[in-house]
Write an enzyme that holds these catalytic residues in place. Structure first.
Site, PDB file in Angstrom:
ATOM      1  CD  GLU A 226      -1.810  -2.334   1.644  1.00  0.00           C
ATOM      2  OE1 GLU A 226      -0.624  -2.582   1.980  1.00  0.00           O
ATOM      3  OE2 GLU A 226      -2.735  -3.175   1.745  1.00  0.00           O
TER       4      GLU A 226
ATOM      5  CG  PHE B 177     -10.592  -9.294  11.284  1.00  0.00           C
ATOM      6  CD1 PHE B 177      -9.365  -9.658  11.837  1.00  0.00           C
ATOM      7  CD2 PHE B 177     -10.770  -9.429   9.917  1.00  0.00           C
ATOM      8  CE1 PHE B 177      -8.337 -10.146  11.046  1.00  0.00           C
ATOM      9  CE2 PHE B 177      -9.742  -9.926   9.113  1.00  0.00           C
ATOM     10  CZ  PHE B 177      -8.532 -10.279   9.679  1.00  0.00           C
ATOM     11  CD  GLN B 178      -8.008  -7.181   7.754  1.00  0.00           C
ATOM     12  OE1 GLN B 178      -8.872  -7.008   6.906  1.00  0.00           O
ATOM     13  NE2 GLN B 178      -6.826  -7.724   7.474  1.00  0.00           N
TER      14      GLN B 178
ATOM     15  CE  LYS C  18     -17.322  -6.640   2.960  1.00  0.00           C
ATOM     16  NZ  LYS C  18     -16.694  -7.894   3.458  1.00  0.00           N
TER      17      LYS C  18
ATOM     18  CG  MET D  24      21.904  12.450   3.938  1.00  0.00           C
ATOM     19  SD  MET D  24      23.125  13.576   3.239  1.00  0.00           S
ATOM     20  CE  MET D  24      22.231  14.262   1.855  1.00  0.00           C
TER      21      MET D  24
HETATM   22  C1  TPP Z   1      11.791   6.125   5.810  1.00  0.00           C
HETATM   23  C2  TPP Z   1      13.080   6.784   6.174  1.00  0.00           C
HETATM   24  N1  TPP Z   1      13.878   6.227   7.110  1.00  0.00           N
HETATM   25  C3  TPP Z   1      15.056   6.821   7.437  1.00  0.00           C
HETATM   26  C4  TPP Z   1      15.445   7.974   6.845  1.00  0.00           C
HETATM   27  C5  TPP Z   1      16.761   8.652   7.244  1.00  0.00           C
HETATM   28  N2  TPP Z   1      17.693   8.682   6.104  1.00  0.00           N
HETATM   29  C6  TPP Z   1      17.824   9.764   5.325  1.00  0.00           C
HETATM   30  S1  TPP Z   1      18.914   9.524   4.078  1.00  0.00           S
HETATM   31  C7  TPP Z   1      19.254   7.970   4.603  1.00  0.00           C
HETATM   32  C8  TPP Z   1      20.247   7.134   3.870  1.00  0.00           C
HETATM   33  C9  TPP Z   1      19.799   6.709   2.539  1.00  0.00           C
HETATM   34  O1  TPP Z   1      20.673   5.730   2.043  1.00  0.00           O
HETATM   35  P1  TPP Z   1      20.597   5.260   0.556  1.00  0.00           P
HETATM   36  O2  TPP Z   1      19.205   4.918   0.197  1.00  0.00           O
HETATM   37  O3  TPP Z   1      21.604   4.184   0.327  1.00  0.00           O
HETATM   38  O4  TPP Z   1      20.969   6.573  -0.263  1.00  0.00           O
HETATM   39  P2  TPP Z   1      22.340   7.405  -0.232  1.00  0.00           P
HETATM   40  O5  TPP Z   1      22.236   8.442   0.835  1.00  0.00           O
HETATM   41  O6  TPP Z   1      23.445   6.438   0.035  1.00  0.00           O
HETATM   42  O7  TPP Z   1      22.414   8.007  -1.588  1.00  0.00           O
HETATM   43  C10 TPP Z   1      18.501   7.655   5.741  1.00  0.00           C
HETATM   44  C11 TPP Z   1      18.594   6.368   6.451  1.00  0.00           C
HETATM   45  C12 TPP Z   1      14.569   8.534   5.892  1.00  0.00           C
HETATM   46  N3  TPP Z   1      14.834   9.695   5.278  1.00  0.00           N
HETATM   47  N4  TPP Z   1      13.406   7.912   5.570  1.00  0.00           N
END
Ligand code: TPP
Lengths: 161, 559
Positions: free
Chosen positions: B49, B111-112, B161, B470
């Site tokens: 979803e 349920f749900q 529903k 990042m």
């Molecule tokens: C759902 C979610 N969880 C955690 C984060 C925190 N976060 C921001 S950037 C990042 C790293 C992303 O890694 P990757 O997908 O390998 O991309 P890169 O930065 O290496 O290009 C994280 C964990 C986020 N933005 N969204």
């Protein structure tokens, strides 16, 4: 700063939830909130007492409330000449000897006794919050058993033109 | 004539010209799915979803139309929460139908059952629960109106529903009229006059443009205004594409990973004209210093945005396009700030986005730069969140409205693949490039399953830096290089994952042959996963450290 916000809202099922959500999310402290219908049954009036740090904060809050789809109009009542009232019911312990005394104590407050039993009476008072605070202080010495306050509701005075 | 809730549902969506629904079936929406069986409206079955709601966002951004989502109650509905919050943050128009248990079960922990109304109040523009079948057509009509007017946003409609099975006589529904919701499109003429005066008195004016211009479809008008006014312009992340990257007056993205020129211009300007952006903290990390010693003009359709972050001298509530149109009737003393144009242009030539070239390893910046070149800056680019997202913003030469599909306000990892799929569905004839990190790829790659099914051919660029780049960058910069949980020691075989979805794929490791191999890959007509094995140590630079003024960037390389 204590401020009173008066909001006219569409009378939908989630509206109170939405309004209080805006306040909590933006970290405003609600001192009281009261809701009731207006002259139009589809419209409710929500009166909220909040404490804010600045006019800026207040302006932000009003904008955020106005942004809600269900909100028809929001005003900062405290900025204008207005009337505010709160209702309180106070249950006080009594003995046969002090009942008369209590009656005379509450008289200047224009409070009334609306229920009497062997050990207690229930006093009703309407007025400003300060007035209610003052009565509560007076009654404390007798032993307040229970206290119910409605929170403030209010209206702007008609402007004289 | 009587009709069932399900029929009214289909009729209403057809009435709104809905082209497709993104969704996932379940118990509470079985009657609605039964009505979709006749395929009056195509339905895209995502594999999660969350994928459905991000795909709808991608569709909405690429098409300019609202995205429509249908999911079941309880877990189906809670799975769309992230996407709804994302759409709220970036003002994306969505209509999300959530199934609900039958009316008799509501509030009884059936349920749900999940309280989706309560859960989504703070992350929707508005939400409804339909209590009577006769209300359904009106609710749907209102929901579309609310989602697509004023400041756009997501609207949830919770459908018990039994309501979908109930019958009611068909009635003509009146035009939507909500007295408490009357967004203001037309700016006050006096305010426009003030803007003109302010511009003509300024010696260092700058435009700051944001997503509001995309949302109001005002790109053409803004480009005209730029011609007329010759004022240098800075964009937010979501404003990219409004002005072509190679436009002489364009200084690039401002903010945390923006350009040196953009950030200097924002700080040194004596007049800042913000059209359709909200001074988000990634742009204005230190609002006090940004606002200092300058006149601030802020144009926004949402009155609550004006003055929220920065005190505004000339507030204008109105639609960006309408405001720009009115400004286009004016003339400006463009010579007043000719020197300023030279100054900021020099900043740009002095310190463009750059990286160190090497043949030892592939630099992710170079990979994106090459993709920009190969696609001639024409592709719709969907990104995930992280370093690769910022490099896409820095190095891809955007030039069209709604060309960049990215999660700005919420920064939602897992957004890229489904949003790219949605964008490709909206624009089947366009080249879509999905740029995603190795972390984000693993969050929502299941949506690659849709590509084969619907004959979609985006290129999925997997920037594999073997880390949550990042996060690693912040730990290396601000946490003494303690790379806590940000480096992958074990990774799946991404090539095999692509193969499992019957997709072509390549893995590019060699910096020397990178360009040739990318050109070859982009010649393929089919969808493809292009995994680029990149340097695991790169940082996105330059950078405004959090909380610092925009002109205190680190990592600026001057020529
Ligand atoms: C759902 C979610 N969880 C955690 C984060 C925190 N976060 C921001 S950037 C990042 C790293 C992303 O890694 P990757 O997908 O390998 O991309 P890169 O930065 O290496 O290009 C994280 C964990 C986020 N933005 N969204």
């Amino acid at each position: 700063m204590r401020r009173i916000i008066s909001a006219k809202v569409r009378n939908t099922s989630g509206v109170l939830n939405r309004i209080s959500g805006v306040l909590t999310r933006r970290q405003f402290n609600i001192e009281s909130i009261s809701v009731g219908v207006t002259e139009n049954l589809d419209v409710s009036r929500i009166t909220i007492v909040v404490s804010v740090d600045s006019d800026f904060q207040m302006e932000q809050l009003i904008k955020q409330l106005n942004k809600q789809i269900d909100v028809i109009k929001v005003i900062d009542m405290s900025a204008d000449s207005h009337l505010e009232r709160e209702l309180a019911l106070i249950k006080v312990a009594t003995t046969s000897t002090n009942r008369q005394e209590i009656m005379s104590m509450i008289e200047p407050f224009r409070a009334s006794i609306i229920d009497v039993s062997g050990q207690s009476i229930i006093i009703q008072i309407a007025g400003s919050s300060e007035k209610i605070d003052a009565l509560v202080d007076v009654l404390k010495v007798y032993g307040i058993q229970e206290l119910a306050r409605t929170g403030i509701t209010g209206l702007l005075r008609s402007s004289i033109k | 004539m009587n009709k069932k809730g399900t029929e009214l549902f289909i009729d209403s969506l057809l009435d709104e010209d809905v082209e497709m629904i993104f969704g996932y079936p379940g118990g509470a929406v079985l009657p609605l799915y039964d009505s979709l069986y006749d395929k009056k409206i195509p339905h895209i079955l995502t594999r999660h979803e969350q994928g459905a709601v991000h795909a709808a966002e991608g569709y909405a951004k690429a098409s300019g139309k609202p995205g429509v989502v249908l999911v079941t109650s309880g877990p189906g509905a809670t799975n769309v929460i992230t996407g709804i919050a994302d759409a709220m943050s970036d003002s994306v128009p969505l209509i999300v139908f959530t199934g609900q248990v039958a009316s008799s079960g509501i509030g009884k922990d059936a349920f749900q059952e999940a309280d989706i109304l309560g859960l989504t109040i703070p992350i929707t523009k508005y939400n409804y629960q339909v209590r009577k079948v006769e209300d359904l057509p009106k609710v749907i009509k209102e929901a579309f109106h609310i989602a697509t007017t004023g400041r756009k946003g997501p609207v949830v409609i919770d459908l018990p529903k039994d309501i979908t099975l109930d019958e009611t006589p068909v009635k003509k529904i009146a035009e939507v009229h909500i007295p408490s919701y009357q967004p203001n499109y037309m700016p006050h003429p006096n305010q426009i006059k003030k803007v003109v005066t302010a511009i003509n008195q300024a010696s260092k004016p700058v435009f700051l443009i944001g997503a509001g211009i995309h949302h109001s479809d005002g790109t053409t008008e803004f480009r005209e205004l730029l011609e007329n006014s010759k004022i240098p312009v800075v964009s937010t992340l979501l404003g990219l594409g409004i002005v072509p990257t190679d436009n002489d007056l364009f200084l690039g993205m401002g903010g945390m990973h923006g350009s040196y020129a953009a950030n200097q211009a924002l700080m040194e300007a004596d007049l800042l004209i913000n059209i359709g952006s909200r001074f988000d903290d990634r742009l204005a990390s230190c609002p006090e210093s940004l606002a200092k010693d300058k006149t601030i003009i802020h144009v926004d359709i949402d009155p609550a945005e004006i003055g929220k972050i920065i005190p505004t001298d000339i507030p204008i509530v109105g639609d960006a396009k309408e405001v720009i149109r009115l400004l286009n009737k004016e003339t400006f003393n463009t010579e007043n700030y000719a020197d300023w144009r030279d100054t900021v242009k020099n900043y740009q030539t002095e310190a463009p986005f750059t990286y160190e070239e090497t043949v030892e390893e592939i630099k992710p910046q170079r990979a994106i730069e090459l993709i920009g070149k190969i696609t001639n800056g024409e592709a719709i680019v969907a990104t995930d969140v992280g370093q690769h997202q910022m490099w896409a913003a820095q190095f891809y030469p955007f030039k069209h409205q709604n060309q960049l599909i990215t999660s700005g306000g919420l920064g939602t990892m897992g957004y890229g693949i489904p949003a790219g799929v949605g964008a490709q569905l909206a624009k089947p004839d366009k080249q879509v490039v999905i740029i995603v990190g190795d972390g984000g790829f693993q969050m929502t790659n299941q949506e690659l399953a849709i590509l084969e099914q619907y004959h979609l051919a985006p290129k999925v660029i997997l920037i594999n830096n073997h880390s949550l780049g990042m996060v690693r960058q912040w730990q290396e910069s601000f946490f003494n290089e303690r790379r806590s949980e940000s480096v992958f020691d074990n990774q799946p075989d991404f090539q095999k994952m692509a193969e499992a979805y019957h997709l072509k794929s390549v893995r590019l490791d060699n910096a020397e042959t990178l360009e040739e191999e990318l050109i070859q890959a982009f010649k393929e007509k089919e969808p493809m996963v292009i995994e680029i094995n990149c340097s695991p140590t790169e940082h996105v630079l330059p950078m405004v450290p959090p909380g610092k003024p925009n002109n205190e960037m680190i990592g600026v390389v001057k020529r």
